[in-house]
Design an enzyme around this catalytic site. Structure first.
Site, PDB file in Angstrom:
ATOM      1  N   GLN A  76      35.116  41.463  33.944  1.00  0.00           N
ATOM      2  CA  GLN A  76      35.286  40.169  33.441  1.00  0.00           C
ATOM      3  C   GLN A  76      34.359  39.680  32.411  1.00  0.00           C
ATOM      4  OE1 GLN A  76      36.756  37.434  34.576  1.00  0.00           O
ATOM      5  NE2 GLN A  76      37.952  37.846  36.580  1.00  0.00           N
ATOM      6  N   SER A  77      34.547  40.570  31.117  1.00  0.00           N
ATOM      7  CA  SER A  77      33.604  40.375  30.189  1.00  0.00           C
ATOM      8  C   SER A  77      33.836  39.147  29.089  1.00  0.00           C
ATOM      9  CB  SER A  77      33.790  41.579  29.395  1.00  0.00           C
ATOM     10  OG  SER A  77      33.210  41.393  27.967  1.00  0.00           O
ATOM     11  N   ASN A  78      32.746  38.402  29.003  1.00  0.00           N
ATOM     12  CA  ASN A  78      32.795  37.265  27.984  1.00  0.00           C
ATOM     13  C   ASN A  78      32.888  37.922  26.604  1.00  0.00           C
ATOM     14  OD1 ASN A  78      32.080  35.416  29.875  1.00  0.00           O
ATOM     15  ND2 ASN A  78      30.102  36.215  29.673  1.00  0.00           N
TER      16      ASN A  78
END
Ligand SMILES: Cc1ncc(COP(=O)(O)O)c(C=O)c1O
Length: 347
Positions: A76-78
Site C-alpha cells: 500500500q505504498s505512497n
C-alpha cells in the site's frame, strides 16, 4: 546552497505548500502553538513528501533518456503512487515491485494506493520479502532485453538527489516563517527511510536555523535508523558541496510510537487520526502521519514542549493509505475492539 538551484529539477509540485495554524488541536492538547506544513497538498496524485524528492530524481531519469521507471516498496505504498504518477506525467511507463504476504498477491478488493497503482496502469509485481531482489533483477533484465531504458528508483527515493527536495522544503518553510513573523522551535514528521529527515536536518543546520528536527519512526529500530540518517545527511552535504558533517547526537528519532511493526495500527495512532480530523478537519493515516501525530500528542502529554514553543507538524501526505484501515478505525471510533491491527496486505 547556491548549488541547489543549479541541480537538474523537473517541476511536479505546487509550491510553496501552505503553512497553517492548528489552534483547535493545540487547545485540545493544552499544548504549544502548532503549525501544520501541508505537504499533503503538493498536488501530484494525492500529494505527499515524495513529490519533492521526485522533482530531483525524475530530472535525472529524463537526462538519462529513461522510458520506464522501476521501483517498489510495501503493497500500500505512497511512494509507489507518487513515483507512478510522476512517471505518467512525464510520459513514462512504471513497473512497481511490491512486498506482499505471498508471491503474486492479488486481493479481491482494490483499495487505497493499490487501487491508484492499478488505475495508473502501473505494471504491478508482488513478491515476498525474500524474493524481491530476484524480481528486481529479472525485471531490469527483461526490460533491457526488450529495448527499453529502465531507470531504477530506490525505494522512497532516499538518495542524495531525493534528499535535495527536503533541503529545499526547509528553505521554503523558513521563508514562510519569516513572512509570518514566527520562530520555529521544533519540526516533527514521520520518518521511514529517513530521506525526508536527512534533508530537513541538512537544511536546518546549513542555514543555522536552530530548528530541532524530530523524526517519529514508523517502525521500530531507532539505532539503525539514526545511523542511516547520519550517513545520508553527510553524503547529501557532500553532493551539495557543503563542508558540513553531523553526528548521531544531532539526529533525534523516537520509535516508541511505531507500535510493534510497520503499518500496524495502535490505539495511539487511531486516536491521532481521529483527533486531527475532529479538531482541524485534517486527515492523517495510521502508517505515517498518524504515527508522527501520536508522537506529537505523546510528547505534549509528557511535558516535552514549553507552552510558548512553536512546533511545526509536517504533513507528509499518505491520505490514500487511510481508507484500507476503515475496519479498525470504525471499531476504534465506536469504542469496540479492532478486528485486526496488522494489515492483511503486509508482507
Ligand atoms: C506519508 C509519508 N510520510 C512519511 C514518509 C517517510 O519519508 P522518508 O522515507 O523520507 O523517511 C513516507 C514514506 O513513504 C510517506 O509515504
Amino acid at each position: 546552497m547556491m548549488k541547489l538551484c543549479a541541480l537538474p529539477r523537473v517541476r511536479l509540485a505546487n509550491l510553496p505548500t501552505p503553512l497553517q495554524e492548528a489552534p483547535n488541536l493545540s487547545k485540545a492538547l493544552g499544548g504549544p502553538r502548532i503549525l501544520v506544513k501541508r505537504d499533503d497538498l503538493t498536488g501530484l496524485a494525492f500529494g505527499g513528501n515524495k513529490t519533492r524528492k521526485l522533482e530531483f530524481l525524475m530530472a535525472n531519469a529524463l537526462r538519462e533518456g529513461a522510458d520506464v521507471v522501476v521501483t517498489g516498496a510495501g503493497f500500500q505504498s505512497n511512494w509507489c503512487t507518487q513515483a507512478a504518477a510522476a512517471a505518467r506525467r512525464l510520459g513514462m511507463r512504471c513497473v512497481l515491485i511490491k512486498r506482499g504476504p505471498v508471491d503474486g498477491y492479488d486481493p479481491e478488493e482494490y483499495d487505497g494506493n493499490h487501487l491508484l497503482h492499478f488505475l495508473m496502469g502501473a505494471e504491478i509485481r508482488v513478491a515476498t520479502r525474500g524474493n524481491i531482489r530476484r524480481v528486481y533483477e529479472e525485471t531490469m533484465e527483461e526490460l533491457r532485453e526488450k529495448g527499453h531504458h529502465p531507470y531504477l528508483l530506490s525505494a522512497a527515493g532516499s538518495t542524495p538527489p531525493g534528499v535535495m527536495g527536503y533541503v529545499n522544503a526547509l528553505l521554503e518553510l523558513l521563508s514562510q516563517a519569516v513572512e509570518m513573523g514566527v520562530k520555529i522551535d521544533y519540526l516533527i514528521h514521520a520518518s521511514g527511510s529517513g530521506g525526508t529527515m536527512a534533508g530537513l536536518i541538512l537544511g536546518a543546520k546549513a542555514l543555522n536555523t536552530g530548528i530541532k528536527v524530530i523524526g517519529a519512526a514508523v517502525s521500530p529500530g531507532r539505532e539503525r535508523m539514526t545511523k542511516s540518517v547520519v550517513e545520508l545527511v553527510n553524503e547529501s552535504a557532500e553532493y551539495l558541496g557543503l563542508d558540513l558533517k553531523v553526528g548521531e547526537d544531532e539526529v533525534t528519532i523516537y520509535d516508541e510510537y511505531a507500535g510493534p511493526g510497520y503499518g500496524v495500527i495502535t490505539d495511539e495512532k487511531a486516536e491521532a487520526v481521529k483527533l486531527a480530523a475532529e479538531t482541524e478537519g485534517l486527515f492523517l493515516d495510521p502508517v505515517y502521519t498518524g504515527t508522527s501525530m501520536a508522537a506529537l500528542i505523546g510528547l505534549i502529554r509528557e511535558g516535552f514542549f514549553k507552552k510558548d514553543d512553536t512546533v511545526v507538524f509536517l504533513h507528509t501526505g499518505g491520505s490514500a493509505a487511510l481508507f484500507p484501515y476503515k475496519a479498525p478505525l470504525k471499531a476504534y471510533g465506536l469504542g469496540r475492539p479492532m478486528p485486526w491491527r496488522k494489515p492483511p496486505w503486509s508482507g
